[in-house]
Write a protein that holds these residues in place. Structure first.
Motif, short mmCIF file in Angstrom:
data_model
loop_
_atom_site.label_atom_id
_atom_site.label_comp_id
_atom_site.label_asym_id
_atom_site.label_seq_id
_atom_site.Cartn_x
_atom_site.Cartn_y
_atom_site.Cartn_z
N ASP A 1 0.93 1.23 23.27
CA ASP A 1 1.52 0.15 23.11
C ASP A 1 1.54 -0.11 21.60
O ASP A 1 2.18 -0.83 21.16
CB ASP A 1 0.97 -1.26 23.78
CG ASP A 1 1.17 -0.97 25.39
OD1 ASP A 1 2.25 -0.74 25.87
OD2 ASP A 1 0.04 -1.42 26.13
N ALA A 2 0.74 0.40 21.14
CA ALA A 2 0.55 0.52 19.62
C ALA A 2 0.08 1.64 18.91
O ALA A 2 -0.64 2.48 19.51
CB ALA A 2 -0.82 -0.45 19.44
N GLY B 1 9.17 -0.66 20.33
CA GLY B 1 8.49 -1.59 20.68
C GLY B 1 6.90 -1.51 20.36
O GLY B 1 5.97 -2.21 20.92
N LYS B 2 6.77 -0.48 19.51
CA LYS B 2 5.45 -0.28 19.18
C LYS B 2 4.79 -1.37 18.34
O LYS B 2 5.44 -1.49 17.35
CB LYS B 2 4.80 1.02 18.76
CG LYS B 2 5.38 2.17 19.77
CD LYS B 2 5.06 2.17 21.31
CE LYS B 2 5.50 3.08 22.30
NZ LYS B 2 5.19 3.21 23.57
N ARG C 1 -11.60 -3.27 14.96
CA ARG C 1 -10.68 -4.10 14.47
C ARG C 1 -9.39 -4.34 14.66
O ARG C 1 -8.93 -5.47 15.08
CB ARG C 1 -11.17 -4.55 13.01
CG ARG C 1 -12.49 -4.96 12.74
CD ARG C 1 -13.00 -5.18 11.24
NE ARG C 1 -13.01 -3.72 10.48
CZ ARG C 1 -12.39 -3.50 9.12
NH1 ARG C 1 -11.41 -4.36 8.69
NH2 ARG C 1 -12.63 -2.25 8.55
N ALA C 2 -8.88 -3.06 14.52
CA ALA C 2 -7.41 -3.21 14.81
C ALA C 2 -7.07 -3.43 16.24
O ALA C 2 -6.13 -4.33 16.62
CB ALA C 2 -6.84 -1.60 14.62
N LEU C 3 -8.01 -2.97 17.36
CA LEU C 3 -7.58 -3.35 18.68
C LEU C 3 -7.88 -4.85 18.98
O LEU C 3 -7.00 -5.37 19.69
CB LEU C 3 -8.72 -2.60 19.68
CG LEU C 3 -8.36 -0.94 19.64
CD1 LEU C 3 -9.41 -0.24 20.38
CD2 LEU C 3 -7.15 -0.53 20.04
N LYS C 4 -8.80 -5.43 18.16
CA LYS C 4 -9.15 -6.85 18.37
C LYS C 4 -8.00 -7.67 17.72
O LYS C 4 -7.54 -8.68 18.47
CB LYS C 4 -10.29 -7.24 17.68
CG LYS C 4 -10.88 -8.53 17.79
CD LYS C 4 -12.16 -8.90 16.89
CE LYS C 4 -12.68 -10.37 17.23
NZ LYS C 4 -13.87 -10.65 16.57
N CYS C 5 -7.33 -7.16 16.67
CA CYS C 5 -6.31 -8.32 16.10
C CYS C 5 -4.88 -7.70 17.11
O CYS C 5 -4.04 -8.72 16.98
CB CYS C 5 -5.97 -7.67 14.79
SG CYS C 5 -4.98 -6.48 14.44
N LEU C 6 -4.88 -6.74 17.87
CA LEU C 6 -3.77 -6.60 18.69
C LEU C 6 -4.19 -7.32 20.15
O LEU C 6 -3.84 -6.71 21.04
CB LEU C 6 -3.59 -4.98 19.06
CG LEU C 6 -3.21 -4.35 17.77
CD1 LEU C 6 -3.31 -2.73 17.81
CD2 LEU C 6 -1.65 -4.85 17.42
N PRO D 1 -8.38 0.52 24.44
CA PRO D 1 -8.25 1.65 23.70
C PRO D 1 -7.19 2.82 24.10
O PRO D 1 -6.38 3.28 23.27
CB PRO D 1 -9.78 2.06 23.33
CG PRO D 1 -10.61 1.01 23.80
CD PRO D 1 -9.76 0.17 24.81
N SER D 2 -7.10 3.05 25.43
CA SER D 2 -6.40 3.97 25.91
C SER D 2 -4.52 3.69 25.89
O SER D 2 -3.96 4.56 26.00
CB SER D 2 -6.38 3.98 27.67
OG SER D 2 -6.25 2.91 28.12
N ARG D 3 -4.65 2.38 25.26
CA ARG D 3 -3.17 2.02 24.99
C ARG D 3 -2.90 2.17 23.46
O ARG D 3 -1.78 1.66 23.25
CB ARG D 3 -2.68 0.69 25.60
CG ARG D 3 -3.17 0.32 27.10
CD ARG D 3 -2.35 1.27 27.98
NE ARG D 3 -0.64 1.08 27.69
CZ ARG D 3 0.17 1.68 28.22
NH1 ARG D 3 -0.06 2.79 29.08
NH2 ARG D 3 1.57 1.62 27.97
N ALA D 4 -3.71 2.74 22.82
CA ALA D 4 -3.46 2.92 21.38
C ALA D 4 -3.20 4.26 21.12
O ALA D 4 -4.11 4.99 21.28
CB ALA D 4 -4.61 2.14 20.49
#
Length: 267
Positions: free
Chosen positions: A31-32, A137-138, A187-192, A197-200
């Motif tokens: 997703d990201a 849509g990422k 931090r990136a995952l938190k702001c998302l 993690p598996s979706r990044a």
């Protein structure tokens, strides 16, 4: 008969059959996308070495601390010098060293990063890459060992800032949080919004990027034209490695074309 390892089976040579399928699967499953800055997005310092920056830091540190450790004196890298100074301060010493040189060193390196932004060249094909990922849509985040201010400055100069959710750069208080430490990825995952993690997917050009991604359980796409580093990334568990953004753009555009638009009627 030679038996291939699982890594060999997963990673064909770039451009060979299997690459587009692998890239489409990677992009479809996340997703990201978390992008390193210096390399995948731009060439920050170009061919100029960062040894003069490290020397400026050492001159300052000598004035504050006196004689420096050999590891500090031998370091000629602008990010490495931050780590070496931190190690020196934390070593056992009868008299604790002042933290001042660490803070000043970060400011010196950041100042040079700001200066480099003015002449930094974009990575070939990076804007089509960002647009293709956004069309899918990422959500995009920069994860970098560079300070956040210079990264935002570069993005603004190029009109790219609106494409990114956030920039997670160097921790000004703890150099050890630079990659290969996974702090910027966490931090990136938190702001998302706490994305799993598996979706990044991370795009990085260094083995330290790969190490950070693996520690954070984030999928990894290597980006390098260096044959030896490409091999090392494959052996280190990268999900795929490309020499340019072009095949990723192609894969993303194929997925966009295969995705039904909202409200469309299947044929």
């Amino acid at each position: 008969m030679t038996t291939k390892s699982p890594t060999d089976n997963k990673l064909d040579e770039p451009g060979e059959p299997g690459e587009q399928e692998a890239l489409r699967a990677l992009l479809h499953g996340v997703d990201a996308v978390l992008l390193d800055f210096d390399g995948p997005i731009c060439d920050l310092f170009g061919p100029a070495p960062t040894a003069p920056i490290a020397e400026e830091v050492k001159v300052m540190a000598r004035e504050e601390w006196g004689v420096l450790d050999r590891a500090v004196e031998d370091c000629d890298d602008s990010h490495g010098i931050l780590l070496r100074l931190s190690d020196m301060r934390d070593r056992t010493s009868p008299v604790p060293l002042s933290r001042t040189p660490l803070d000043l060193a970060h400011r010196i390196v950041t100042r040079h990063e700001y200066a480099a932004v003015a002449s930094a060249e974009p990575a070939p094909g990076v804007e089509p890459l960002l647009d293709a990922l956004l069309d899918l849509g990422k959500r995009l985040v920069v994860v970098s060992n560079n300070a956040e201010g210079p990264v935002w400055e570069y993005l603004k100069r190029r009109g790219l800032q609106s494409k990114f959710v956030d920039v997670c750069g160097r921790d000004p208080h703890e150099p050890r949080h630079m990659k290969p430490h996974p702090d910027s990825l966490h931090r990136a995952l938190k702001c998302l919004n706490g994305l799993a993690p598996s979706r990044a997917l991370m795009v990085g050009d260094q083995l330290t990027d790969l190490a950070a991604a693996r520690t954070a359980d984030v999928r990894f796409l290597g980006y390098t034209g260096d044959a030896e580093r490409m091999r090392d990334m494959r052996r280190g568990g990268a999900d795929w490695v490309v020499a340019s953004h072009a095949p990723v753009v192609t894969a993303a555009r194929t997925l966009v074309g295969a995705t039904p638009r909202a409200g469309s009627t299947p044929s």
